[in-house]
Design a protein around this motif. Structure first.
Motif, PDB file in Angstrom:
ATOM      1  N   TYR A  74       0.842  -1.192   0.000  1.00  0.00           N
ATOM      2  CA  TYR A  74       0.000   0.000   0.000  1.00  0.00           C
ATOM      3  C   TYR A  74       0.879   1.244   0.000  1.00  0.00           C
ATOM      4  N   THR A  75       0.265   2.356  -0.404  1.00  0.00           N
ATOM      5  CA  THR A  75       0.949   3.649  -0.374  1.00  0.00           C
ATOM      6  C   THR A  75       0.080   4.657   0.359  1.00  0.00           C
ATOM      7  N   VAL A  76       0.717   5.616   1.011  1.00  0.00           N
ATOM      8  CA  VAL A  76       0.025   6.710   1.681  1.00  0.00           C
ATOM      9  C   VAL A  76       0.719   8.006   1.276  1.00  0.00           C
ATOM     10  N   GLY A  77      -0.059   9.004   0.879  1.00  0.00           N
ATOM     11  CA  GLY A  77       0.534  10.290   0.548  1.00  0.00           C
ATOM     12  C   GLY A  77       0.244  10.720  -0.869  1.00  0.00           C
ATOM     13  N   SER A  78       0.864  11.815  -1.240  1.00  0.00           N
ATOM     14  CA  SER A  78       0.658  12.419  -2.554  1.00  0.00           C
ATOM     15  C   SER A  78       1.778  11.988  -3.479  1.00  0.00           C
ATOM     16  N   MET A  79       1.499  10.997  -4.295  1.00  0.00           N
ATOM     17  CA  MET A  79       2.505  10.510  -5.240  1.00  0.00           C
ATOM     18  C   MET A  79       1.812   9.917  -6.451  1.00  0.00           C
ATOM     19  N   GLU A  80       2.561   9.810  -7.519  1.00  0.00           N
ATOM     20  CA  GLU A  80       2.033   9.191  -8.726  1.00  0.00           C
ATOM     21  C   GLU A  80       2.913   8.023  -9.125  1.00  0.00           C
ATOM     22  N   MET A  81       2.278   7.028  -9.735  1.00  0.00           N
ATOM     23  CA  MET A  81       3.000   5.845 -10.186  1.00  0.00           C
ATOM     24  C   MET A  81       3.006   5.826 -11.708  1.00  0.00           C
ATOM     25  N   THR A  82       4.172   5.625 -12.277  1.00  0.00           N
ATOM     26  CA  THR A  82       4.301   5.477 -13.720  1.00  0.00           C
ATOM     27  C   THR A  82       5.125   4.230 -14.009  1.00  0.00           C
ATOM     28  N   THR A  83       5.093   3.794 -15.255  1.00  0.00           N
ATOM     29  CA  THR A  83       5.857   2.604 -15.630  1.00  0.00           C
ATOM     30  C   THR A  83       7.291   2.926 -16.005  1.00  0.00           C
ATOM     31  N   GLY A  84       7.552   4.207 -16.292  1.00  0.00           N
ATOM     32  CA  GLY A  84       8.893   4.580 -16.722  1.00  0.00           C
ATOM     33  C   GLY A  84       9.199   4.168 -18.143  1.00  0.00           C
ATOM     34  N   ILE A 106       8.476  -4.586 -16.458  1.00  0.00           N
ATOM     35  CA  ILE A 106       8.054  -3.258 -16.068  1.00  0.00           C
ATOM     36  C   ILE A 106       8.358  -3.047 -14.589  1.00  0.00           C
ATOM     37  N   LYS A 107       9.106  -2.007 -14.273  1.00  0.00           N
ATOM     38  CA  LYS A 107       9.413  -1.680 -12.880  1.00  0.00           C
ATOM     39  C   LYS A 107       8.775  -0.333 -12.563  1.00  0.00           C
ATOM     40  N   PRO A 108       7.735  -0.323 -11.724  1.00  0.00           N
ATOM     41  CA  PRO A 108       7.007   0.925 -11.457  1.00  0.00           C
ATOM     42  C   PRO A 108       7.889   1.988 -10.804  1.00  0.00           C
ATOM     43  N   LEU A 109       7.610   3.245 -11.155  1.00  0.00           N
ATOM     44  CA  LEU A 109       8.254   4.392 -10.539  1.00  0.00           C
ATOM     45  C   LEU A 109       7.223   5.121  -9.682  1.00  0.00           C
ATOM     46  N   TYR A 110       7.605   5.454  -8.449  1.00  0.00           N
ATOM     47  CA  TYR A 110       6.734   6.214  -7.547  1.00  0.00           C
ATOM     48  C   TYR A 110       7.407   7.552  -7.267  1.00  0.00           C
ATOM     49  N   LYS A 111       6.686   8.629  -7.575  1.00  0.00           N
ATOM     50  CA  LYS A 111       7.244   9.972  -7.447  1.00  0.00           C
ATOM     51  C   LYS A 111       6.317  10.853  -6.624  1.00  0.00           C
ATOM     52  N   GLY A 112       6.894  11.630  -5.698  1.00  0.00           N
ATOM     53  CA  GLY A 112       6.104  12.543  -4.889  1.00  0.00           C
ATOM     54  C   GLY A 112       6.551  12.534  -3.450  1.00  0.00           C
ATOM     55  N   THR A 113       5.587  12.617  -2.529  1.00  0.00           N
ATOM     56  CA  THR A 113       5.864  12.622  -1.098  1.00  0.00           C
ATOM     57  C   THR A 113       4.902  11.665  -0.399  1.00  0.00           C
ATOM     58  N   GLY A 114       5.439  10.747   0.366  1.00  0.00           N
ATOM     59  CA  GLY A 114       4.595   9.793   1.068  1.00  0.00           C
ATOM     60  C   GLY A 114       5.357   8.566   1.492  1.00  0.00           C
ATOM     61  N   THR A 115       4.615   7.518   1.835  1.00  0.00           N
ATOM     62  CA  THR A 115       5.193   6.271   2.327  1.00  0.00           C
ATOM     63  C   THR A 115       4.706   5.112   1.469  1.00  0.00           C
ATOM     64  N   ILE A 116       5.628   4.223   1.127  1.00  0.00           N
ATOM     65  CA  ILE A 116       5.315   3.034   0.339  1.00  0.00           C
ATOM     66  C   ILE A 116       5.675   1.812   1.179  1.00  0.00           C
ATOM     67  N   MET A 117       4.721   0.911   1.353  1.00  0.00           N
ATOM     68  CA  MET A 117       4.976  -0.342   2.065  1.00  0.00           C
ATOM     69  C   MET A 117       4.997  -1.480   1.059  1.00  0.00           C
ATOM     70  N   LEU A 118       6.054  -2.288   1.132  1.00  0.00           N
ATOM     71  CA  LEU A 118       6.153  -3.438   0.245  1.00  0.00           C
ATOM     72  C   LEU A 118       5.572  -4.677   0.922  1.00  0.00           C
ATOM     73  N   GLU A 119       5.272  -5.686   0.128  1.00  0.00           N
ATOM     74  CA  GLU A 119       4.690  -6.927   0.635  1.00  0.00           C
ATOM     75  C   GLU A 119       5.628  -7.590   1.655  1.00  0.00           C
ATOM     76  N   PRO A 120       5.076  -8.231   2.693  1.00  0.00           N
ATOM     77  CA  PRO A 120       5.921  -8.959   3.657  1.00  0.00           C
ATOM     78  C   PRO A 120       6.646 -10.113   2.978  1.00  0.00           C
ATOM     79  N   THR A 121       7.815 -10.445   3.507  1.00  0.00           N
ATOM     80  CA  THR A 121       8.604 -11.540   2.960  1.00  0.00           C
ATOM     81  C   THR A 121       9.399 -12.207   4.073  1.00  0.00           C
ATOM     82  N   TYR A 122       9.691 -13.485   3.894  1.00  0.00           N
ATOM     83  CA  TYR A 122      10.585 -14.176   4.820  1.00  0.00           C
ATOM     84  C   TYR A 122      12.037 -14.106   4.335  1.00  0.00           C
ATOM     85  N   SER A 123      12.248 -13.604   3.126  1.00  0.00           N
ATOM     86  CA  SER A 123      13.618 -13.414   2.638  1.00  0.00           C
ATOM     87  C   SER A 123      14.279 -12.277   3.416  1.00  0.00           C
TER      88      SER A 123
END
Length: 251
Positions: A74-84, A106-123
């Motif tokens: 999930y993301t919180v804040g003011s940001m936009e996602m593009t594919t680059g 495709i590696k998404p680009l997130y630009k702006g101000t906010g917080t990005i949480m990635l999926e949990p992992t055991y790695s």
């Protein structure tokens, strides 16, 4: 606009395992969501073996990051996602690079101000300060990075040898200055770091996780002759030659 994320960093069951710039690795001390005896038993032995769920939190402030496709929770804040990706030509280049390195095209680009949480992992999540360096990365380890880094594809100096050595023909590389996050099979404190000064490292198997792109990679017979290689029981070995650093998984 403003937001507050409660019960995350201030949760007594969450520890900060590592932090570098706006990148923070959160580690869940215990799995409190067990709903069966079997799950509780598995969780107990996993925690004793240091197998804990981890999450990468990325906080950006008028900046931009690149991330592995499908990794965002999930993301919180003011940001936009593009594919680059710019046009069909850019898409084709990404598709080719994704195919040859074993990573998503495709590696998404997130630009702006906010917080990005990635999926949990055991790695294990490594945070690396790439400081005007150029490093090659083993296939499938890329997780996220600051876009101040140039992420590109590098080819082996000897393609036929790379295929024989069990390594990919191509790898991602990170060049420049910025934070790089990898999803690795071992904790960073377990990695063996070998620094070469005009010398040679021979590895029996694909245990190298990262290496300086200044090093020449080849695959060679472990002995001087075919008979010698067969007698040693090793056969072919991955060879890193020159000046640079190699990070190895010991197990």
């Amino acid at each position: 606009m403003a937001f507050v994320i409660n019960n995350l960093k201030d949760n007594s069951n969450v520890a900060i395992a590592d932090q570098l710039g706006g990148f923070t690795v959160l580690e869940y001390i215990s799995d409190l969501s067990c709903t069966s005896v079997a799950a509780a038993e598995a969780n107990y032995y996993m925690s004793k073996s240091n197998m804990r769920r981890k999450q990468l939190m990325i906080e950006i402030n008028n900046s931009e990051i690149m991330m592995k496709a499908g990794a965002m929770q999930y993301t919180v804040g003011s940001m936009e996602m593009t594919t680059g990706v710019k046009g069909v030509g850019g898409l084709m280049r990404n598709l080719v690079s994704g195919a040859v390195t074993g990573t998503s095209a495709i590696k998404p680009l997130y630009k702006g101000t906010g917080t990005i949480m990635l999926e949990p992992t055991y790695s294990y999540i490594w945070l690396i300060d790439v400081d005007n360096d150029h490093i090659a990365i083993e296939d499938g380890l890329f997780l996220a990075c600051e876009t101040t880094l140039d992420i590109s594809v590098v080819a082996r100096s000897n393609l036929s040898s790379a295929a024989l050595g069990g390594e990919g023909l191509f790898n991602l590389s990170a060049r420049g200055k910025g934070v790089l996050a990898l999803q690795a099979p071992i904790p960073s404190e377990e990695a063996v770091v070998i620094e070469l000064q005009n010398d040679v490292l021979k590895v029996d198997g694909n245990f190298a996780l990262m290496w300086s792109n200044t090093l020449q990679f080849t695959v060679e017979k472990s002995g001087k002759t075919k008979m010698g290689s067969a007698a040693s029981g090793e056969g072919l070995v991955n060879v890193y030659r020159g000046t640079g650093t190699v990070w190895l998984a010991p197990l």
